[in-house]
Scaffold this motif. Sequence first.
Motif, PDB file in Angstrom:
ATOM      1  N   THR A 215      16.411  51.363  13.804  1.00  0.00           N
ATOM      2  CA  THR A 215      15.864  50.264  12.527  1.00  0.00           C
ATOM      3  C   THR A 215      17.133  49.815  11.879  1.00  0.00           C
ATOM      4  O   THR A 215      16.891  48.546  11.364  1.00  0.00           O
ATOM      5  N   ARG A 216      18.093  50.190  11.546  1.00  0.00           N
ATOM      6  CA  ARG A 216      19.202  49.725  10.820  1.00  0.00           C
ATOM      7  C   ARG A 216      19.718  48.610  11.569  1.00  0.00           C
ATOM      8  O   ARG A 216      20.108  47.274  10.962  1.00  0.00           O
ATOM      9  N   PHE A 217      19.756  48.526  12.920  1.00  0.00           N
ATOM     10  CA  PHE A 217      20.227  47.365  13.710  1.00  0.00           C
ATOM     11  C   PHE A 217      19.060  46.281  13.716  1.00  0.00           C
ATOM     12  O   PHE A 217      19.595  45.037  13.586  1.00  0.00           O
ATOM     13  N   PHE A 218      17.883  46.785  13.770  1.00  0.00           N
ATOM     14  CA  PHE A 218      16.789  45.635  13.687  1.00  0.00           C
ATOM     15  C   PHE A 218      17.070  44.924  12.463  1.00  0.00           C
ATOM     16  O   PHE A 218      16.713  43.864  12.353  1.00  0.00           O
ATOM     17  N   HIS A 219      17.269  45.633  11.322  1.00  0.00           N
ATOM     18  CA  HIS A 219      17.188  45.076   9.987  1.00  0.00           C
ATOM     19  C   HIS A 219      18.469  44.303   9.867  1.00  0.00           C
ATOM     20  O   HIS A 219      18.287  43.011   9.457  1.00  0.00           O
ATOM     21  N   LEU A 220      19.631  44.489  10.480  1.00  0.00           N
ATOM     22  CA  LEU A 220      21.063  43.814  10.314  1.00  0.00           C
ATOM     23  C   LEU A 220      20.560  42.539  11.152  1.00  0.00           C
ATOM     24  O   LEU A 220      21.073  41.756  10.304  1.00  0.00           O
ATOM     25  N   PHE A 221      20.206  42.526  12.218  1.00  0.00           N
ATOM     26  CA  PHE A 221      20.045  41.342  13.021  1.00  0.00           C
ATOM     27  C   PHE A 221      18.852  40.265  12.518  1.00  0.00           C
ATOM     28  O   PHE A 221      18.539  39.344  12.959  1.00  0.00           O
ATOM     29  N   SER A 222      17.991  40.894  11.296  1.00  0.00           N
ATOM     30  CA  SER A 222      16.889  40.078  10.909  1.00  0.00           C
ATOM     31  C   SER A 222      17.422  39.387   9.793  1.00  0.00           C
ATOM     32  O   SER A 222      16.687  38.537   9.191  1.00  0.00           O
ATOM     33  N   TYR A 223      18.653  39.790   9.060  1.00  0.00           N
ATOM     34  CA  TYR A 223      19.072  38.974   7.898  1.00  0.00           C
ATOM     35  C   TYR A 223      19.589  37.310   8.160  1.00  0.00           C
ATOM     36  O   TYR A 223      20.121  37.312   9.254  1.00  0.00           O
ATOM     37  N   PHE A 224      19.033  36.727   7.235  1.00  0.00           N
ATOM     38  CA  PHE A 224      19.261  35.203   7.632  1.00  0.00           C
ATOM     39  C   PHE A 224      21.085  35.157   7.626  1.00  0.00           C
ATOM     40  O   PHE A 224      21.541  34.303   8.163  1.00  0.00           O
ATOM     41  N   THR A 225      21.346  36.096   6.709  1.00  0.00           N
ATOM     42  CA  THR A 225      23.105  36.057   6.558  1.00  0.00           C
ATOM     43  C   THR A 225      23.775  36.211   7.999  1.00  0.00           C
ATOM     44  O   THR A 225      24.661  35.396   8.400  1.00  0.00           O
ATOM     45  N   ILE A 226      23.143  37.326   8.599  1.00  0.00           N
ATOM     46  CA  ILE A 226      23.924  37.550   9.904  1.00  0.00           C
ATOM     47  C   ILE A 226      23.795  36.623  10.854  1.00  0.00           C
ATOM     48  O   ILE A 226      24.417  36.180  11.666  1.00  0.00           O
ATOM     49  N   GLN A 227      22.268  35.942  10.927  1.00  0.00           N
ATOM     50  CA  GLN A 227      21.986  35.004  11.990  1.00  0.00           C
ATOM     51  C   GLN A 227      22.714  33.888  11.769  1.00  0.00           C
ATOM     52  O   GLN A 227      23.314  33.121  12.651  1.00  0.00           O
ATOM     53  N   SER A 228      23.087  33.248  10.550  1.00  0.00           N
ATOM     54  CA  SER A 228      23.996  32.163  10.205  1.00  0.00           C
ATOM     55  C   SER A 228      25.234  32.510  10.751  1.00  0.00           C
ATOM     56  O   SER A 228      25.837  31.508  11.304  1.00  0.00           O
ATOM     57  N   ASN A 229      25.795  33.590  10.528  1.00  0.00           N
ATOM     58  CA  ASN A 229      27.192  33.856  10.816  1.00  0.00           C
ATOM     59  C   ASN A 229      27.348  33.971  12.480  1.00  0.00           C
ATOM     60  O   ASN A 229      28.369  33.587  12.887  1.00  0.00           O
ATOM     61  N   LEU A 230      26.323  34.353  13.135  1.00  0.00           N
ATOM     62  CA  LEU A 230      26.254  34.224  14.487  1.00  0.00           C
ATOM     63  C   LEU A 230      26.393  32.915  15.036  1.00  0.00           C
ATOM     64  O   LEU A 230      27.069  32.578  16.006  1.00  0.00           O
ATOM     65  N   PHE A 231      25.586  31.990  14.429  1.00  0.00           N
ATOM     66  CA  PHE A 231      25.789  30.772  14.737  1.00  0.00           C
ATOM     67  C   PHE A 231      27.244  30.093  14.411  1.00  0.00           C
ATOM     68  O   PHE A 231      27.783  29.323  15.248  1.00  0.00           O
ATOM     69  N   VAL A 232      27.729  30.399  13.323  1.00  0.00           N
ATOM     70  CA  VAL A 232      29.020  30.093  13.015  1.00  0.00           C
ATOM     71  C   VAL A 232      30.048  30.583  13.896  1.00  0.00           C
ATOM     72  O   VAL A 232      30.965  29.833  14.669  1.00  0.00           O
ATOM     73  N   LEU A 233      29.829  31.926  14.294  1.00  0.00           N
ATOM     74  CA  LEU A 233      30.706  32.482  15.282  1.00  0.00           C
ATOM     75  C   LEU A 233      30.797  31.753  16.767  1.00  0.00           C
ATOM     76  O   LEU A 233      31.778  31.393  17.245  1.00  0.00           O
ATOM     77  N   GLY A 234      29.315  31.566  17.254  1.00  0.00           N
ATOM     78  CA  GLY A 234      29.664  31.062  18.391  1.00  0.00           C
ATOM     79  C   GLY A 234      30.007  29.582  18.452  1.00  0.00           C
ATOM     80  O   GLY A 234      30.845  29.093  19.286  1.00  0.00           O
ATOM     81  N   THR A 235      29.506  28.685  17.459  1.00  0.00           N
ATOM     82  CA  THR A 235      30.155  27.326  17.682  1.00  0.00           C
ATOM     83  C   THR A 235      31.661  27.285  17.275  1.00  0.00           C
ATOM     84  O   THR A 235      32.210  26.254  17.923  1.00  0.00           O
ATOM     85  N   SER A 236      32.303  28.267  16.439  1.00  0.00           N
ATOM     86  CA  SER A 236      33.364  28.206  16.302  1.00  0.00           C
ATOM     87  C   SER A 236      34.440  28.494  17.287  1.00  0.00           C
ATOM     88  O   SER A 236      35.487  27.945  17.899  1.00  0.00           O
ATOM     89  N   ILE A 237      33.839  29.483  18.265  1.00  0.00           N
ATOM     90  CA  ILE A 237      34.614  29.820  19.327  1.00  0.00           C
ATOM     91  C   ILE A 237      34.555  28.738  20.274  1.00  0.00           C
ATOM     92  O   ILE A 237      35.560  27.936  20.975  1.00  0.00           O
ATOM     93  N   VAL A 238      33.497  28.017  20.371  1.00  0.00           N
ATOM     94  CA  VAL A 238      33.258  26.612  21.377  1.00  0.00           C
ATOM     95  C   VAL A 238      33.991  25.641  20.789  1.00  0.00           C
ATOM     96  O   VAL A 238      34.956  24.852  21.624  1.00  0.00           O
ATOM     97  N   LEU A 239      34.114  25.090  19.706  1.00  0.00           N
ATOM     98  CA  LEU A 239      35.023  24.117  19.099  1.00  0.00           C
ATOM     99  C   LEU A 239      36.624  24.405  19.053  1.00  0.00           C
ATOM    100  O   LEU A 239      37.327  23.847  19.411  1.00  0.00           O
ATOM    101  N   ALA A 240      36.858  26.054  18.933  1.00  0.00           N
ATOM    102  CA  ALA A 240      38.480  26.396  19.269  1.00  0.00           C
ATOM    103  C   ALA A 240      38.984  25.962  20.948  1.00  0.00           C
ATOM    104  O   ALA A 240      40.023  25.806  20.989  1.00  0.00           O
ATOM    105  N   LEU A 241      37.909  25.958  21.777  1.00  0.00           N
ATOM    106  CA  LEU A 241      38.111  25.652  22.974  1.00  0.00           C
ATOM    107  C   LEU A 241      38.011  24.428  23.653  1.00  0.00           C
ATOM    108  O   LEU A 241      38.731  23.820  24.251  1.00  0.00           O
ATOM    109  N   ASN A 242      36.989  23.724  22.812  1.00  0.00           N
ATOM    110  CA  ASN A 242      36.736  22.312  23.105  1.00  0.00           C
ATOM    111  C   ASN A 242      36.152  21.609  21.949  1.00  0.00           C
ATOM    112  O   ASN A 242      34.921  21.702  21.625  1.00  0.00           O
TER     113      ASN A 242
END
Length: 264
Positions: A84-111
């Motif tokens: 339940t705690r993990f389901f809640h964690l990845f349901s937060y807009f904050t976490i989802q936004s940061n996952l977008f940032v994490l993924g796009t930042s990794i890509v931009l660092a490479l290309n």
Amino acid sequence: MTTASMVRAEGPLWGEHEHMTESISAQPTVVAGGSTGRILAARLWFGGIAVVVGAALIIQIVLIFTGGQDVNAFQSTVGQSLGTRFFHLFSYFTIQSNLFVLGTSIVLALNVWKNGPVWRVLRFDAMLGIIITGLVYEGILAALVHPTGWALAATIGFHYISPWATLIGWFVFGPRPRMPWSTTALGFIWPIAWLVFTFVVGAIMNWYPYPFLDVSLIGFADSVRNCLVILLIGVVIAVILTLLDRRLPALVHDGPPRTRRPRR
């Protein structure tokens, strides 16, 4: 040695010099989307963002595994199962936004010149989501949660460094242009889908990630009104980003290095 012999001896050397000059001038010129130093700085900046967000996410996951504080929760998580705690964690807009940032930042660092229709929407959602995250946390949520220790470190990463470092990186490095109006429109699919998901989960589980959306606390009408206000703020931010994307200069221009050959 006579003057004539000196001229004969020097003649081939002078001819070789002319030939070398012509060869150098005939070399192709590399025209890059920004100097090498700027490109390196951009990659380091985006790589640094990825490190910060990744570290904050790891800290939060470890805290959940060990029964620690969820930096996003405004209600007690005592007695909740790990799932339940993990389901809640990845349901937060904050976490989802940061996952977008994490993924796009990794890509931009490479290309740093990464482009394409799907990529543009992902980068736009990272920008829009993380700006809203920073504003909402500072304006509403910061007074409701009181993280300490490692939870405070994760909070700083998620809610302070990630939003404004991402925005600064976009302002300074770009690359631009990347935000046509079609990308802006498609970028709202995720936020609207998140709101629908939130209300469906809330109706089933009686759990809402944020107090300003909690129907059981403030009622359905006020919850919908708050959603519309936040969506309106999101639209304003999106329009501003799209307009600036067309007008602002950037240290990294659009497109990877290309070779320009001289005219003959």
